[in-house]
Scaffold this motif. Structure first.
Motif, PDB file in Angstrom:
ATOM      1  N   MET A 173      37.028  48.243  55.567  1.00  0.00           N
ATOM      2  CA  MET A 173      36.664  47.176  54.633  1.00  0.00           C
ATOM      3  C   MET A 173      37.385  45.892  55.017  1.00  0.00           C
ATOM      4  SD  MET A 173      34.815  46.173  52.258  1.00  0.00           S
ATOM      5  CE  MET A 173      34.034  47.773  52.083  1.00  0.00           C
ATOM      6  N   THR A 174      36.719  44.769  54.839  1.00  0.00           N
ATOM      7  CA  THR A 174      37.282  43.484  55.242  1.00  0.00           C
ATOM      8  C   THR A 174      38.358  43.024  54.264  1.00  0.00           C
ATOM      9  OG1 THR A 174      35.643  42.201  53.994  1.00  0.00           O
ATOM     10  CG2 THR A 174      35.073  42.818  56.255  1.00  0.00           C
ATOM     11  N   GLU A 175      39.259  42.217  54.782  1.00  0.00           N
ATOM     12  CA  GLU A 175      40.334  41.687  53.935  1.00  0.00           C
ATOM     13  C   GLU A 175      39.776  40.776  52.846  1.00  0.00           C
ATOM     14  OE1 GLU A 175      44.430  39.015  54.339  1.00  0.00           O
ATOM     15  OE2 GLU A 175      43.409  39.763  56.141  1.00  0.00           O
ATOM     16  N   ARG A 176      38.720  39.994  53.188  1.00  0.00           N
ATOM     17  CA  ARG A 176      38.175  39.072  52.179  1.00  0.00           C
ATOM     18  C   ARG A 176      37.582  39.846  50.999  1.00  0.00           C
ATOM     19  NH1 ARG A 176      32.483  36.500  54.610  1.00  0.00           N
ATOM     20  NH2 ARG A 176      31.332  38.476  54.706  1.00  0.00           N
ATOM     21  N   ALA A 177      36.901  40.958  51.295  1.00  0.00           N
ATOM     22  CA  ALA A 177      36.303  41.745  50.220  1.00  0.00           C
ATOM     23  C   ALA A 177      37.377  42.412  49.375  1.00  0.00           C
ATOM     24  CB  ALA A 177      35.348  42.787  50.789  1.00  0.00           C
ATOM     25  N   GLU A 178      38.411  42.929  50.010  1.00  0.00           N
ATOM     26  CA  GLU A 178      39.504  43.556  49.258  1.00  0.00           C
ATOM     27  C   GLU A 178      40.169  42.543  48.334  1.00  0.00           C
ATOM     28  OE1 GLU A 178      40.198  46.598  49.054  1.00  0.00           O
ATOM     29  OE2 GLU A 178      39.781  47.670  50.921  1.00  0.00           O
ATOM     30  N   THR A 179      40.347  41.326  48.834  1.00  0.00           N
ATOM     31  CA  THR A 179      40.982  40.277  48.027  1.00  0.00           C
ATOM     32  C   THR A 179      40.112  39.915  46.826  1.00  0.00           C
ATOM     33  OG1 THR A 179      42.112  39.379  49.972  1.00  0.00           O
ATOM     34  CG2 THR A 179      41.876  37.928  48.063  1.00  0.00           C
ATOM     35  N   ILE A 180      38.812  39.719  47.062  1.00  0.00           N
ATOM     36  CA  ILE A 180      37.898  39.380  45.975  1.00  0.00           C
ATOM     37  C   ILE A 180      37.841  40.509  44.954  1.00  0.00           C
ATOM     38  CG2 ILE A 180      35.484  38.923  45.385  1.00  0.00           C
ATOM     39  CD1 ILE A 180      35.224  37.584  48.175  1.00  0.00           C
ATOM     40  N   ALA A 181      37.730  41.749  45.444  1.00  0.00           N
ATOM     41  CA  ALA A 181      37.621  42.899  44.542  1.00  0.00           C
ATOM     42  C   ALA A 181      38.864  43.042  43.672  1.00  0.00           C
ATOM     43  CB  ALA A 181      37.382  44.171  45.351  1.00  0.00           C
ATOM     44  N   ALA A 182      40.033  42.808  44.252  1.00  0.00           N
ATOM     45  CA  ALA A 182      41.275  42.913  43.482  1.00  0.00           C
ATOM     46  C   ALA A 182      41.322  41.858  42.375  1.00  0.00           C
ATOM     47  CB  ALA A 182      42.479  42.763  44.416  1.00  0.00           C
ATOM     48  N   LYS A 183      40.887  40.635  42.690  1.00  0.00           N
ATOM     49  CA  LYS A 183      40.847  39.577  41.667  1.00  0.00           C
ATOM     50  C   LYS A 183      39.869  39.929  40.551  1.00  0.00           C
ATOM     51  CE  LYS A 183      40.732  35.241  42.706  1.00  0.00           C
ATOM     52  NZ  LYS A 183      40.326  33.942  43.307  1.00  0.00           N
ATOM     53  N   VAL A 184      38.712  40.481  40.935  1.00  0.00           N
ATOM     54  CA  VAL A 184      37.710  40.863  39.941  1.00  0.00           C
ATOM     55  C   VAL A 184      38.258  41.955  39.038  1.00  0.00           C
ATOM     56  CG1 VAL A 184      35.475  41.991  39.635  1.00  0.00           C
ATOM     57  CG2 VAL A 184      35.713  40.119  41.274  1.00  0.00           C
ATOM     58  N   GLU A 185      38.913  42.966  39.609  1.00  0.00           N
ATOM     59  CA  GLU A 185      39.442  44.060  38.796  1.00  0.00           C
ATOM     60  C   GLU A 185      40.502  43.552  37.815  1.00  0.00           C
ATOM     61  OE1 GLU A 185      41.444  48.507  38.997  1.00  0.00           O
ATOM     62  OE2 GLU A 185      40.748  47.553  40.846  1.00  0.00           O
ATOM     63  N   THR A 186      41.392  42.705  38.275  1.00  0.00           N
ATOM     64  CA  THR A 186      42.412  42.152  37.385  1.00  0.00           C
ATOM     65  C   THR A 186      41.771  41.385  36.245  1.00  0.00           C
ATOM     66  OG1 THR A 186      44.028  41.998  39.181  1.00  0.00           O
ATOM     67  CG2 THR A 186      44.389  40.589  37.257  1.00  0.00           C
ATOM     68  N   PHE A 187      40.761  40.580  36.554  1.00  0.00           N
ATOM     69  CA  PHE A 187      40.081  39.804  35.534  1.00  0.00           C
ATOM     70  C   PHE A 187      39.392  40.706  34.517  1.00  0.00           C
ATOM     71  CE2 PHE A 187      35.997  37.874  34.201  1.00  0.00           C
ATOM     72  CZ  PHE A 187      36.505  36.835  33.427  1.00  0.00           C
ATOM     73  N   VAL A 188      38.678  41.723  34.994  1.00  0.00           N
ATOM     74  CA  VAL A 188      37.945  42.598  34.076  1.00  0.00           C
ATOM     75  C   VAL A 188      38.909  43.381  33.192  1.00  0.00           C
ATOM     76  CG1 VAL A 188      36.395  44.599  33.930  1.00  0.00           C
ATOM     77  CG2 VAL A 188      35.904  42.757  35.544  1.00  0.00           C
ATOM     78  N   ARG A 189      39.958  43.931  33.777  1.00  0.00           N
ATOM     79  CA  ARG A 189      40.897  44.735  32.977  1.00  0.00           C
ATOM     80  C   ARG A 189      41.699  43.877  32.001  1.00  0.00           C
ATOM     81  NH1 ARG A 189      41.267  50.032  34.398  1.00  0.00           N
ATOM     82  NH2 ARG A 189      40.642  50.672  36.502  1.00  0.00           N
ATOM     83  N   ASP A 190      42.113  42.705  32.420  1.00  0.00           N
ATOM     84  CA  ASP A 190      43.004  41.898  31.571  1.00  0.00           C
ATOM     85  C   ASP A 190      42.249  41.004  30.585  1.00  0.00           C
ATOM     86  OD1 ASP A 190      45.029  43.038  33.019  1.00  0.00           O
ATOM     87  OD2 ASP A 190      45.538  41.232  34.164  1.00  0.00           O
ATOM     88  N   ILE A 191      41.116  40.462  30.999  1.00  0.00           N
ATOM     89  CA  ILE A 191      40.418  39.467  30.187  1.00  0.00           C
ATOM     90  C   ILE A 191      39.168  40.030  29.529  1.00  0.00           C
ATOM     91  CG2 ILE A 191      39.323  37.192  30.184  1.00  0.00           C
ATOM     92  CD1 ILE A 191      42.350  37.171  30.771  1.00  0.00           C
ATOM     93  N   VAL A 192      38.359  40.772  30.272  1.00  0.00           N
ATOM     94  CA  VAL A 192      37.046  41.184  29.772  1.00  0.00           C
ATOM     95  C   VAL A 192      37.132  42.363  28.808  1.00  0.00           C
ATOM     96  CG1 VAL A 192      34.761  42.063  30.423  1.00  0.00           C
ATOM     97  CG2 VAL A 192      35.873  40.283  31.811  1.00  0.00           C
ATOM     98  N   ILE A 193      37.884  43.382  29.160  1.00  0.00           N
ATOM     99  CA  ILE A 193      37.920  44.596  28.341  1.00  0.00           C
ATOM    100  C   ILE A 193      38.284  44.310  26.875  1.00  0.00           C
ATOM    101  CG2 ILE A 193      39.227  46.746  27.988  1.00  0.00           C
ATOM    102  CD1 ILE A 193      38.969  47.246  31.009  1.00  0.00           C
ATOM    103  N   PRO A 194      39.227  43.401  26.582  1.00  0.00           N
ATOM    104  CA  PRO A 194      39.497  43.113  25.166  1.00  0.00           C
ATOM    105  C   PRO A 194      38.290  42.568  24.403  1.00  0.00           C
ATOM    106  CG  PRO A 194      41.330  42.367  26.528  1.00  0.00           C
ATOM    107  CD  PRO A 194      40.240  42.778  27.464  1.00  0.00           C
ATOM    108  N   TYR A 195      37.287  42.037  25.104  1.00  0.00           N
ATOM    109  CA  TYR A 195      36.088  41.529  24.445  1.00  0.00           C
ATOM    110  C   TYR A 195      35.099  42.637  24.069  1.00  0.00           C
ATOM    111  CZ  TYR A 195      36.819  36.485  25.186  1.00  0.00           C
ATOM    112  OH  TYR A 195      37.291  35.190  25.135  1.00  0.00           O
ATOM    113  N   GLU A 196      35.368  43.864  24.454  1.00  0.00           N
ATOM    114  CA  GLU A 196      34.403  44.938  24.179  1.00  0.00           C
ATOM    115  C   GLU A 196      34.206  45.189  22.692  1.00  0.00           C
ATOM    116  OE1 GLU A 196      34.977  47.457  28.361  1.00  0.00           O
ATOM    117  OE2 GLU A 196      35.921  48.184  26.513  1.00  0.00           O
ATOM    118  N   LYS A 197      35.143  44.768  21.872  1.00  0.00           N
ATOM    119  CA  LYS A 197      35.005  44.903  20.414  1.00  0.00           C
ATOM    120  C   LYS A 197      34.474  43.635  19.765  1.00  0.00           C
ATOM    121  CE  LYS A 197      36.669  49.100  20.215  1.00  0.00           C
ATOM    122  NZ  LYS A 197      35.770  50.247  19.859  1.00  0.00           N
ATOM    123  N   ASP A 198      34.138  42.634  20.571  1.00  0.00           N
ATOM    124  CA  ASP A 198      33.623  41.378  20.030  1.00  0.00           C
ATOM    125  C   ASP A 198      32.285  41.634  19.334  1.00  0.00           C
ATOM    126  OD1 ASP A 198      32.164  38.706  20.044  1.00  0.00           O
ATOM    127  OD2 ASP A 198      34.084  38.088  20.897  1.00  0.00           O
TER     128      ASP A 198
END
Length: 386
Positions: free
Chosen positions: A1-26
């Motif tokens: 896997m490319t470094e650019r994809a790993e970097t993007i995927a890690a940022k996406v996971e952090t965003f979803v776990r930290d920011i998005v998941i709390p909105y699931e009860k919205d």
């Protein structure tokens, strides 16, 4: 896997776990899906975090399918993740199609707002079965288009059109004397009339799934996508990667459901020990690991084939069948492990079960893909005898 994809995927996971998941009860949602106000708020947060439309690079090119797989899987860790990151269906598949087929003028008008996350889209292909229309067999299409000067006039009915309500960009399939055609249309349009939004088992897609009447829709000739009669070819360009993208996203949600079920099984005690220590529970979680790993490998294999430039229809059919069935087993086991909690709205597991069950039907039910594969087996056998 490319470094650019790993970097993007890690940022996406952090965003979803930290920011998005709390909105699931919205509460900004209805039976059909999240409200547009909620989607807009999440997308602004994604934009600020640098993870909006992460599969499309700044120059307009796409990540490879293998790279896209790890990014979309991380966005799928929450049902709201793909909406927030702008990797959700049908927009992601429509972006891919327009990037491959649309003219420069069409891309500027219809694709750029989708990539920017300020518009939603709908793909008008499926038709009511009661009319004998196109479902899993697009050749049965009843919607017609005829040339009238500098315009095309379209008439027909469509059904299960995801995101038509509230969408800004439509891709309408119809048949001319030449064969299937695709048209780009601005939404809403008074000639495209929603007769109802259908109640369905899933509830993750804004606008839900609508039944549509198209009555004398006039579309300028320059808004035809590609050439008259080439619509089925363009549909394959879209559908094979789109099937795989569904696999990517729902793998992420199945992973999340398994995490929740495993946590529950380790914390919950019964008959003197944690649930996980009971073989009936522990073995279900072990089976989950196997299905999740096999699904990841199937997705990576199919993505590799698509990255060679192949349409990958056989590979995407096999992957769609294997992954949708495997992830449904995972979701079902998670519900079972968690008992009453698993069928409640207390966790996302119940929604994961519903969403993944629907996944076994759309973009071609399991049986249609198996039938297609059986036809290939027969063709290959006949060729071998020649």
């Amino acid at each position: 896997m490319t470094e650019r994809a790993e970097t993007i995927a890690a940022k996406v996971e952090t965003f979803v776990r930290d920011i998005v998941i709390p909105y699931e009860k919205d509460g900004r949602r209805d039976h059909h899906g999240p409200a547009d106000a909620l989607v807009r708020e999440l997308r602004e947060k994604a934009r600020a975090a640098g993870v909006l439309t992460p599969h499309v690079l700044p120059d307009g090119s796409h990540l490879t399918q293998r790279e896209t797989a790890i990014v979309l899987r991380r966005s799928g860790l929450s049902p709201l993740g793909p909406l927030a990151c702008n990797t959700a269906a049908p927009d992601e598949g429509n972006m891919y199609l327009l990037g491959k087929v649309a003219s420069a003028e069409q891309r500027a008008r219809f694709l750029d707002p989708l990539i920017a996350g300020v518009a939603r889209s709908a793909f008008f292909m499926t038709e009511p079965a009661e009319d004998g229309g196109a479902g899993s067999d697009p050749s049965m299409m009843q919607t017609t288009c005829r040339r009238d000067g500098d315009h095309w006039v379209i008439n027909g009915r469509k059904k299960f059109i995801t995101g038509a309500e509230g969408g800004s960009v439509g891709i309408v399939m119809a048949k001319s004397d030449d064969g299937a055609c695709m048209f780009l249309v601005d939404l809403p349009d008074p000639a495209i009339r929603t007769t109802r939004v259908i109640d369905t088992i899933d509830s993750s897609m804004p606008g839900g799934h609508a039944e549509i009447d198209i009555v004398d829709l006039r579309v300028p000739a320059h808004q035809m996508l590609g050439a008259s009669g080439e619509g089925f070819k363009y549909a394959q360009i879209r559908l094979s990667p789109a099937r795989l993208s569904h696999c990517m996203r729902w793998l992420g949600l199945a992973i999340r459901a398994h995490e929740i079920a495993a946590d529950y099984a380790n914390r919950r005690h019964a008959f003197g020990k944690p649930l996980v220590d009971h073989e009936g529970v522990g073995f279900m979680l072990a089976d989950n690991l196997i299905d999740l790993q096999q699904s990841e490998l199937m997705i990576d294999w199919c993505a590799s084939v698509l990255d060679t430039g192949s349409l990958g229809t056989t590979e995407s059919s096999m992957t769609k069948v294997a992954v949708s069935d495997a992830l449904f087993r995972v979701a079902d086991r998670c519900v079972q492990v968690m008992g009453g909690t698993g069928v409640s709205g207390d966790t996302i597991v119940e929604q994961a079960f519903r969403e993944i069950r629907a996944f076994r039907i759309y973009d071609g039910p399991t049986e249609v893909h198996k039938w297609s594969l059986a036809k290939k087996i027969k063709r290959d056998w006949i060729a071998a005898q020649a």
